[in-house]
Write a protein that holds these residues in place. Structure first.
Motif, mmCIF file in Angstrom:
data_model
loop_
_atom_site.group_PDB
_atom_site.id
_atom_site.type_symbol
_atom_site.label_atom_id
_atom_site.label_comp_id
_atom_site.label_asym_id
_atom_site.label_seq_id
_atom_site.Cartn_x
_atom_site.Cartn_y
_atom_site.Cartn_z
ATOM 1 N N UNK A 150 -39.502 13.598 -36.455
ATOM 2 C CA UNK A 150 -38.003 14.129 -37.796
ATOM 3 C C UNK A 150 -38.644 13.849 -39.112
ATOM 4 N N UNK A 151 -39.767 12.643 -38.846
ATOM 5 C CA UNK A 151 -39.875 12.390 -40.697
ATOM 6 C C UNK A 151 -40.562 13.491 -41.064
ATOM 7 N N UNK A 152 -41.484 14.006 -40.201
ATOM 8 C CA UNK A 152 -42.370 15.279 -40.993
ATOM 9 C C UNK A 152 -40.499 16.912 -40.825
ATOM 10 N N UNK A 153 -40.253 16.783 -39.791
ATOM 11 C CA UNK A 153 -38.999 17.932 -39.856
ATOM 12 C C UNK A 153 -39.041 17.824 -41.454
ATOM 13 N N UNK A 154 -37.722 16.764 -41.255
ATOM 14 C CA UNK A 154 -36.991 15.978 -42.635
ATOM 15 C C UNK A 154 -37.985 16.928 -44.477
ATOM 16 N N UNK A 155 -39.440 16.295 -43.984
ATOM 17 C CA UNK A 155 -39.931 16.865 -45.577
ATOM 18 C C UNK A 155 -39.980 18.321 -44.868
ATOM 19 N N UNK A 156 -39.846 19.064 -44.156
ATOM 20 C CA UNK A 156 -40.175 20.438 -44.769
ATOM 21 C C UNK A 156 -39.042 20.872 -44.704
ATOM 22 N N UNK A 157 -37.851 20.338 -43.623
ATOM 23 C CA UNK A 157 -36.308 20.612 -44.746
ATOM 24 C C UNK A 157 -35.604 20.203 -45.863
ATOM 25 N N UNK A 183 -45.617 37.117 -55.691
ATOM 26 C CA UNK A 183 -45.129 36.645 -55.324
ATOM 27 C C UNK A 183 -45.403 36.187 -53.858
ATOM 28 N N UNK A 184 -46.291 36.579 -53.015
ATOM 29 C CA UNK A 184 -47.450 35.762 -52.474
ATOM 30 C C UNK A 184 -48.204 34.618 -52.532
ATOM 31 N N UNK A 185 -48.843 35.005 -53.739
ATOM 32 C CA UNK A 185 -49.737 33.746 -54.084
ATOM 33 C C UNK A 185 -48.620 32.383 -54.441
ATOM 34 N N UNK A 186 -47.078 32.517 -55.434
ATOM 35 C CA UNK A 186 -46.864 31.927 -55.532
ATOM 36 C C UNK A 186 -46.353 30.906 -54.536
ATOM 37 N N UNK A 187 -46.338 31.311 -53.137
ATOM 38 C CA UNK A 187 -45.434 30.953 -52.253
ATOM 39 C C UNK A 187 -46.509 30.409 -51.857
ATOM 40 N N UNK A 188 -47.941 30.574 -51.369
ATOM 41 C CA UNK A 188 -48.489 30.195 -50.736
ATOM 42 C C UNK A 188 -49.281 29.297 -51.802
ATOM 43 N N UNK A 189 -48.950 28.765 -53.369
ATOM 44 C CA UNK A 189 -49.870 27.584 -54.270
ATOM 45 C C UNK A 189 -48.164 26.151 -53.424
ATOM 46 N N UNK A 190 -46.775 27.290 -53.111
ATOM 47 C CA UNK A 190 -46.103 25.889 -52.835
ATOM 48 C C UNK A 190 -45.951 25.677 -51.565
ATOM 49 N N UNK A 191 -47.345 26.189 -50.062
ATOM 50 C CA UNK A 191 -47.227 25.746 -49.369
ATOM 51 C C UNK A 191 -48.036 25.050 -48.714
ATOM 52 N N UNK A 192 -48.918 25.081 -50.370
ATOM 53 C CA UNK A 192 -50.353 24.113 -50.019
ATOM 54 C C UNK A 192 -49.687 22.711 -50.590
ATOM 55 N N UNK A 194 -46.602 22.083 -49.758
ATOM 56 C CA UNK A 194 -46.220 20.372 -48.206
ATOM 57 C C UNK A 194 -46.926 20.534 -47.618
ATOM 58 N N UNK A 195 -48.699 21.559 -47.490
ATOM 59 C CA UNK A 195 -49.704 20.718 -46.772
ATOM 60 C C UNK A 195 -49.940 19.296 -47.539
ATOM 61 N N UNK A 196 -49.791 18.950 -48.196
ATOM 62 C CA UNK A 196 -50.255 18.096 -49.063
ATOM 63 C C UNK A 196 -49.901 16.879 -49.008
ATOM 64 N N UNK A 197 -48.873 16.922 -48.162
ATOM 65 C CA UNK A 197 -47.260 16.190 -47.459
ATOM 66 C C UNK A 197 -47.984 15.359 -46.134
ATOM 67 N N UNK A 199 -49.416 17.101 -43.950
ATOM 68 C CA UNK A 199 -50.767 17.431 -42.949
ATOM 69 C C UNK A 199 -50.946 15.379 -42.897
ATOM 70 N N UNK A 200 -51.278 15.028 -43.866
ATOM 71 C CA UNK A 200 -51.267 13.330 -43.653
ATOM 72 C C UNK A 200 -50.068 12.880 -43.037
ATOM 73 N N UNK A 201 -49.659 12.776 -42.710
ATOM 74 C CA UNK A 201 -48.176 12.500 -42.341
ATOM 75 C C UNK A 201 -48.154 12.592 -40.057
ATOM 76 N N UNK A 202 -48.166 13.764 -40.351
ATOM 77 C CA UNK A 202 -49.176 14.326 -38.700
ATOM 78 C C UNK A 202 -49.822 13.894 -38.475
ATOM 79 N N UNK A 203 -50.694 13.202 -38.920
ATOM 80 C CA UNK A 203 -52.587 13.278 -38.922
ATOM 81 C C UNK A 203 -51.841 11.592 -38.496
ATOM 82 N N UNK A 204 -51.041 11.373 -39.250
ATOM 83 C CA UNK A 204 -51.176 9.410 -38.974
ATOM 84 C C UNK A 204 -49.894 9.191 -37.872
ATOM 85 N N UNK A 205 -49.374 10.338 -37.743
ATOM 86 C CA UNK A 205 -48.128 10.300 -35.901
ATOM 87 C C UNK A 205 -49.283 10.782 -34.971
#
Lengths: 216, 242
Positions: A150-157, A183-192, A194-197, A199-205
């Motif tokens: 749920x925490x993972x979902x919260x970060x994405x939400x 457009x593509x590049x901007x949202x790729x950066x945003x995705x990166x 989010x992944x910084x937050x 991926x470690x959370x998913x790994x810890x889970x």
């Protein structure tokens, strides 16, 4: 793809990233505490508490997150309250997620066999003592994996803040896009970011889940 | 010590206990037998209010069990209970299973609770398992821990709800011999069981239940030689002659 623009907009991305982290942390803490209280309400031996808990959980779990956020961003101000985008987005996130956390905690508590409560009560422990000393310690290990999900979902939400001018990562990504049309590049950066937050959370889970499975 | 007067209980439309009158005196060992679904476990569970009653009165040591003003936690401290599935706390060591209630509900010091716990672990024959977790013990050992847990509050009464029904045949004896020891020491006991040998040997009185009623009560020698009621006779012929 050309990412050369990112440097000149790094301030925007970082400001958004910071606010996304704030919203996530506040949402995490608030939804966890609220979820615990609601879970205990839902299984309390008092009917009125159960009814309130159930109504809350079923209402917020079964409407879209965007609608919950609009209630705070557009609905409440129309009644005279004054909430900015960040506050209403974070509150909505907190309240929406708390309903899911309450369900996970309730399921965990109820998966502890009924005989445990009976044995504890039969020795003269009160309901609250039995809950605290016997039931909750057993429920925790069952509940941790679904709660971290749920925490993972919260970060994405938390990207919902972008819709209500909450100055999060998504909001700034939209802004950068409208200036640069990359457009593509901007949202790729945003995705990166989010992944910084996440991926470690998913790994810890995963680590936690494996550890609990071993000792369980 | 325990006294049922016209106790009735319903689960919805199902009438589980019908006009129960039963007295258990101090130091008495009463064994309750009967077919499954006859209400014997329910009767036992009413004694410490794990079940509510729908009518009548039930007192333990003169205290009304189902009166709303009764301090149920205080009353339960005087009534030990042993369950079919042991219900030990899996997250606590054996010693902590036993000391939890004395320390938390009985307000006994940790040291004293430990001493008492060790005393009862010796009595049930497994002092060496104090630092183990329940999952590391056999069924028979777990049930003996559960008995020690019940005894640790120094109750006046012990309730046993089918204490050997979930056990492998070869470990039933070790649990029954602990119960015999308790009976010999004068503990007041109410025992729901299918162990007819135990009933015959240890009980002061046998109570036979069927369809929510107490059909017959008698000293075991009489009951097992010649039950008066046809239903009791029928039950005995089915549980003994095969």
């Amino acid at each position: 793809m050309d990412f050369s623009f990112v440097g000149s907009y790094s301030g925007d991305f970082l400001e958004g990233f910071k606010n996304t982290i704030y919203a996530s942390l506040l949402g995490l803490a608030g939804s966890f505490v609220l979820g615990l209280v609601l879970a205990v309400m839902r299984i309390a031996p008092w009917k009125a508490l159960r009814a309130i808990g159930t109504a809350y959980v079923e209402f917020f779990r079964n409407i879209p997150l965007l609608l919950v956020v609009y209630i705070f961003y557009l609905g409440l101000p129309s009644l005279g309250a004054d909430l900015d985008g960040f506050a209403s987005g974070t509150l909505g996130l907190m309240i929406y997620t708390s309903a899911f956390i309450a369900e996970a905690v309730r399921a965990g508590i109820q998966s502890v066999p009924a005989g445990q409560m009976e044995a504890a009560r039969s020795t003269g422990l009160s309901y609250v003592q039995a809950m605290r000393l016997v039931i909750l310690p057993q429920a925790v290990r069952i509940v941790i994996p679904p709660i971290t999900n749920q925490f993972l979902n919260l970060v994405k939400n938390s990207s919902i803040l972008g819709v209500v001018a909450g100055f999060d990562l998504m909001y700034f990504a939209d802004n950068v896009n409208s200036y640069t049309f990359q457009t593509m590049e901007t949202y790729m950066v945003a995705a990166a970011f989010y992944l910084i937050l996440t991926v470690p959370l998913a790994y810890a889970t995963n680590v936690l889940e494996r550890k609990l499975a071993r000792t369980g | 010590m325990i006294s049922f007067r016209q106790v009735n209980k319903h689960y919805g439309s199902f009438h589980v206990l019908k006009d129960i009158d039963l007295d258990i005196a101090e130091g008495e060992v009463v064994v309750i037998i009967g077919p499954s679904g006859s209400g014997k476990s329910t009767l036992l569970r009413c004694i410490n209010r794990l079940e509510d009653i729908s009518g009548g009165s039930l007192t333990v040591g003169g205290v009304s069990v189902h009166d709303k003003t009764t301090d149920i936690n205080a009353l339960r401290r005087g009534i030990g209970m042993v369950f079919q599935h042991f219900n030990l706390y899996p997250h606590l060591k054996v010693i902590d299973n036993i000391t939890l209630a004395p320390v938390q509900a009985g307000k006994v010091s940790k040291e004293e609770a430990r001493r008492t716990a060790m005393h009862y672990l010796e009595k049930v024959g497994i002092p060496d398992k104090a630092e183990s977790y329940p999952s590391e013990l056999s069924g028979g050992q777990q049930q003996r821990v559960a008995i020690a847990r019940g005894l640790a509050m120094k109750p006046n009464v012990m309730l046993f709800d089918e204490p050997t029904s979930a056990l492998d045949p070869e470990v039933i004896g070790e649990v029954l011999s602990v119960m015999k020891l308790l009976a010999k020491e004068g503990m007041t006991m109410a025992v729901v069981t299918h162990e007819m040998g135990f009933a015959r040997e240890v009980a002061d009185r046998v109570v036979f239940m069927d369809e929510g009623r107490i059909v017959e009560q008698a000293a075991p020698a009489d009951f097992f030689r010649q039950p008066e009621q046809p239903r009791a006779r029928d039950f005995l012929s089915r549980v003994i002659n095969h």
